[in-house]
Structures are given as C-alpha cells and as structure tokens.
Design an enzyme around this catalytic site. Structure first.
Site, PDB file in Angstrom:
ATOM      1  N   HIS A   1      -2.252   7.292  -4.652  1.00 29.52           N
ATOM      2  CA  HIS A   1      -2.383   6.150  -3.757  1.00 29.52           C
ATOM      3  C   HIS A   1      -2.512   4.905  -4.609  1.00 29.52           C
ATOM      4  O   HIS A   1      -3.165   4.926  -5.655  1.00 29.52           O
ATOM      5  CB  HIS A   1      -3.643   6.332  -2.899  1.00 29.52           C
ATOM      6  CG  HIS A   1      -4.185   5.057  -2.333  1.00 29.52           C
ATOM      7  ND1 HIS A   1      -5.320   4.445  -2.838  1.00 29.52           N
ATOM      8  CD2 HIS A   1      -3.735   4.277  -1.325  1.00 29.52           C
ATOM      9  CE1 HIS A   1      -5.544   3.337  -2.147  1.00 29.52           C
ATOM     10  NE2 HIS A   1      -4.625   3.210  -1.230  1.00 29.52           N
TER      11      HIS A   1
ATOM     12  N   SER B   1       0.854  -1.173   0.000  1.00 27.90           N
ATOM     13  CA  SER B   1       0.000   0.000   0.000  1.00 27.90           C
ATOM     14  C   SER B   1       0.895   1.228   0.000  1.00 27.90           C
ATOM     15  O   SER B   1       1.856   1.286   0.770  1.00 27.90           O
ATOM     16  CB  SER B   1      -0.870  -0.022   1.253  1.00 27.90           C
ATOM     17  OG  SER B   1      -1.671   1.128   1.293  1.00 27.90           O
TER      18      SER B   1
END
Lengths: 302, 302
Positions: A119, A105
C-alpha cells in the site's frame, strides 16, 4: 501559475497545488504502466468520478490478473466547504474551513502468496481560513504486508525507505518507520499489519518546495522498492495450503482497513465514492475461527 | 435465589440474573442441537474463556459443514468495574458504574447461496450505581440476510416475528421491525443488510418478568422462523455463479459488522475475546470493484 493555486504559506514558499496535481497524475500513470509490465493478462480500467462538493477523481483498477489478483491506483482531488474533524486531529482550529485535498492511493494484492501485498499513499491538504494565509500539509507513506516473508525482501524494502529519507535528514527514516509501525497496528490482535515502511502525516517541517521533493522521493522510491520483490517472487510455485493461508491473513487487512484506517472511515462517513475507497479490500478473503498455525511452521513464524 | 442476583428494580420486579443465565445457556444448547440436526458432517466445538475483569463465556463454533459453512453460537456473561459509554447511549449517567452483561449471540453462514444468513442476539445489562437500585435493560433481536431471496421465506420469517410480538402489544412488531431496518443499514452503500426482522434495545417498558417473557418468546421463535427456511433451501442446486455472488454479497456483511455494528466495535475496543467477537465474519468473502449485476437478473433484484 494561476492565482488560486499559487499562494504564500506561513513558511514563505508558494503552495503550488497545480504542480502537485500534475505530479500525482503522472505518478498514477507511471505506476500503472510499470505494474502492467509485470502482468501478462489483465489491464487497468479507469473510472472518472465527480465529488459532490467539488472536484473528483480518476480510479484505476486491475482485477483477476495472473500476477496481480487486484490492484487499485486512485487519484483524487476533492474540494470541500468545511474541513471535517477527522482530517486534522492536530489542527482543531481549522475544522470547518474550506479546503482541498489531493492524493494518490494504491493497494496491490498479488495472487502468489509469496508476493507481499503493498500500500502507498501521497496526499496534500490545503485549508483556507478566512482572511488568513492558506495552511498546507502533506501526508503519505508506503508499507509492505508479506504472507510468507523473505528476510532479504524486507531488508531491501527498508533499505529503499532509508535511501529515500537520507538526503532530507538523518533522523526521519527512524521517525517515519516508527510512525508506520504505530499506525498499522491491530490492537484487538496485538499485531502489526505487515512489516512497515514509512508513514508521515502533517508534514510541513520544511518549505513547501522541500516537502514536495520528499513526496516525490517517496513516489519514485515506491516502484524501486516493490518491483524487485515482484520479479523475485511472482513465479515461485505455491501450494493450495499457502493460498488458503494468504486468504486467511488477508482478513487482517480487512479488519485493519474497516475498523482502524482513518482514511477509509473518513471516506465512508463523509460520502466519498465507496467503490474507490473500498478498492483496497482484497479480492478473496476467508475468516477461520481461532486459527492456530502448526508449531515452527512458516505460518507460525509470521 | 442468591442475594447478589435477586434485587429489586425501579419497576418493582426481581432482577433475576441467575434465571436469565440459566435460560440463555439452555437456549445456546438447544439452538446448537437443532442446527446439528440439519448438518450431516460438521459439529460444534466449544471454547470456554475468561474475561479479564470477571466472568467469561462459552463459544461454540461449527465450521466447514456441508449445509452450514460456518455457525457460531456464543454465550457470555461478563462483569466490569465501569460501564463504557458505548454500552449505554441512552443512559449517560450510568457510564462508569459497575455492571454485568450476559447474552447469547449467533450468526449462521450457510453454504448454499439459496439459504439466507441469519443473526440473532439476546442480552441483559445490569448497572449498579452506588447507593441506588440496580438498573437493568434487555436488548436483542433476529434478522435475515438472503442472497437469493424467496418472497415466501421473507413473509414466513416476518410472520413469526409478528407472532412473537402480538401477545405483548399491538404495536411492537412494527416498532421493532423499524428499529431493525434502521440499525442494519449501510449508509455508504445506501442499502439495508438483509430483509430485517426484530431489533430492540433498552427494553424495560414492562416488568423484569414480562421483559424476560418477551426475550424467551424471541429465543423460542428464532428456530421456528429459521429452520423451515433451512429445510426448504438446503438441498437446492446452485451454480458456481451463484456461489460467487454469495461470496461477493458477504462482503456487505463484513462491511456492516466492522464499520457500524456497535457490539462488534465495542467488543474489539474493550478488550473482548477477538475470536469470539469475529466469529460473525463469513468464512469465504470476495470484494469485486464496482460490481454491476445483469439487468433484470436475480442479483439485480436483490
């Protein structure tokens, strides 16, 4: 391949957790390396941590760079005795099963307001119901949050997203783009967070091997989509007013992550490592009451 | 007294919504006036707003002051057709009833890191079950969040809290102080938000009139507790490092309000006025990964 990481799924392909782990750790490495190439000053620092029930992670965070004000690229592989309800809205019968989850992540908050925040996330869940075959699914995606959007950047970003998807099926770009727009939405503001990209969850429509290929396509596509934007925008001059607007808009990022993001909330409530979960929060943020941009300004356009 | 605001409760005292409203609006006024006395530069600005189902509010926000970096003092009186579950954990049988709720809520973020942030709130809920007497309860409290705590300030703050409670019962200071510590707690950090004060919910143990007296005691006590601290700390010199630490610690305030605070989450999810709900968020905030204060420093002490 070891027995515990090579099992037969209901789609008759091997669930090769070890291969995913190797891939994800290499992906973390290559993304950090590429980002450091863009950053003249700061470097990633690594923290290894252990999860209480089993497994752990490798967090890498770069702070206070000239180009990258804050970038976090985390790998984790955790094992648990009971799958929490929040991890599987679509498979309630698996709640309480032993499981493992692994993923990468990342969140990048650039310093220059003309560079967008981004992201990305790739993950695999495997649940182990007793006396049954393991159940697996992938999830992930990538999305872009500009402060001063450049139409060309947005088009190029979505072009890469389209190209990632095209070899797999004619429809999934539209499907995963829509999911992205639906997921990154702030109902209390009636705003999307950013200009979207791809978002997928519960991905097991193909064989394990084919799904893994898709995950690799997203992983490889991420830098191909983001780096050209970094190179184009990192050296643009910006004003103090633009910097203030960036810090103000970052407040929306915080609101989304703390109020709505399932991963963040699940992590905080399930005893994950707080500093790794909250590395997604921007370095400098401001909230201004009832901010109204000047009519016809670039801020109003956003 | 008008019929719709004067009804008999199960404790046989008049539920005088109009009197509470008059009191709360005057309290908002007097608190804003007193805060402006401490602030040489900025002034409160008022926004009136209407709630979709009925009623509305009067938000007052002061920004960018020399002493008060951001202060919001909101009054609202909303009426709804169906009490949401989140408003009444302890009275599930009232969910879905018509209701009204009125209150004053305030948050003050001073500029000087030696001045603590504070929050206070006073509210009345009345639910109207069909063919039954209305059910009412008060809630509220006041709490203090220092960045550089002064023991004398904390003791003086709690002394006022104690003095507010003493005329009502020997035990309620301890009870409401404990509730405050339990409520303003960040499980993911294993930290309290600040040094506490008073917190009460579902208050109807005395007659309506007596509960109202208690609410007035808290309302009156707030300035008596906070203003002396403002006067003592507002002109203290502070360093850039202390300012940075203040902005970092304000991140905890954001985390609490967006992840745990029932009022904030209920407001955002029930279609309240976002800008009024989120006026509680600090003006400037930073998140730093894995911040560790120097051993034996004032930051470590906090």
């Amino acid at each position: 391949m070891q027995e515990q990481t090579c099992l037969t799924s209901d789609l008759e392909t091997a669930v090769d957790v070890a291969a995913i782990k190797t891939y994800l750790m290499a992906l973390q490495e290559s993304i950090c390396d590429a980002l450091e190439q863009e950053e003249p000053e700061a470097r990633f620092h690594e923290d290894a941590w252990v999860y209480q029930q089993g497994g752990g992670g490798r967090s890498r965070v770069l702070e206070n760079g000239l180009v990258l004000e804050k970038a976090g690229v985390n790998f984790s592989h955790v094992k648990g005795v009971a799958l929490p309800a929040s991890a599987t809205a679509q498979r309630p019968h698996l709640v309480g099963c032993p499981f493992e989850a692994l993923g990468v992540s990342l969140v990048i908050h650039p310093r220059n307001p003309h560079m967008p925040t981004t992201h990305a996330n790739l993950r695999l869940f495997v649940a182990y119901p007793s006396n049954k075959k393991p159940i697996w699914w992938f999830g992930g995606g990538m999305d872009l949050t500009p402060y001063y959007p450049y139409e060309a950047d947005v088009i190029a970003w979505h072009q890469v997203c389209y190209d990632i998807c095209a070899p797999f099926s004619a429809d999934i770009y539209a499907e995963f783009k829509d999911e992205c727009d639906r997921y990154f939405y702030l109902p209390h503001r009636q705003e999307t967070r950013g200009v979207g990209g791809l978002f997928f969850d519960d991905l097991n429509r193909w064989s394990f091997a084919r799904c893994f290929e898709f995950v690799q396509a997203v992983g490889g596509g991420f830098l191909r989509a983001y780096l050209p934007i970094v190179k184009l925008r990192r050296d643009l001059a910006f004003t103090e007013a633009e910097r203030i607007f960036q810090c103000y808009r970052r407040g929306r990022y915080v609101e989304f992550n703390l109020v709505y993001d399932r991963g963040t909330i699940f992590g905080l409530q399930s005893g994950g490592r707080t500093e790794s979960i909250l590395m997604s929060l921007p370095p400098q943020v401001s909230w201004k009451y009832n901010f109204l941009p000047q009519e016809a300004s670039r801020e109003a356009k956003l």
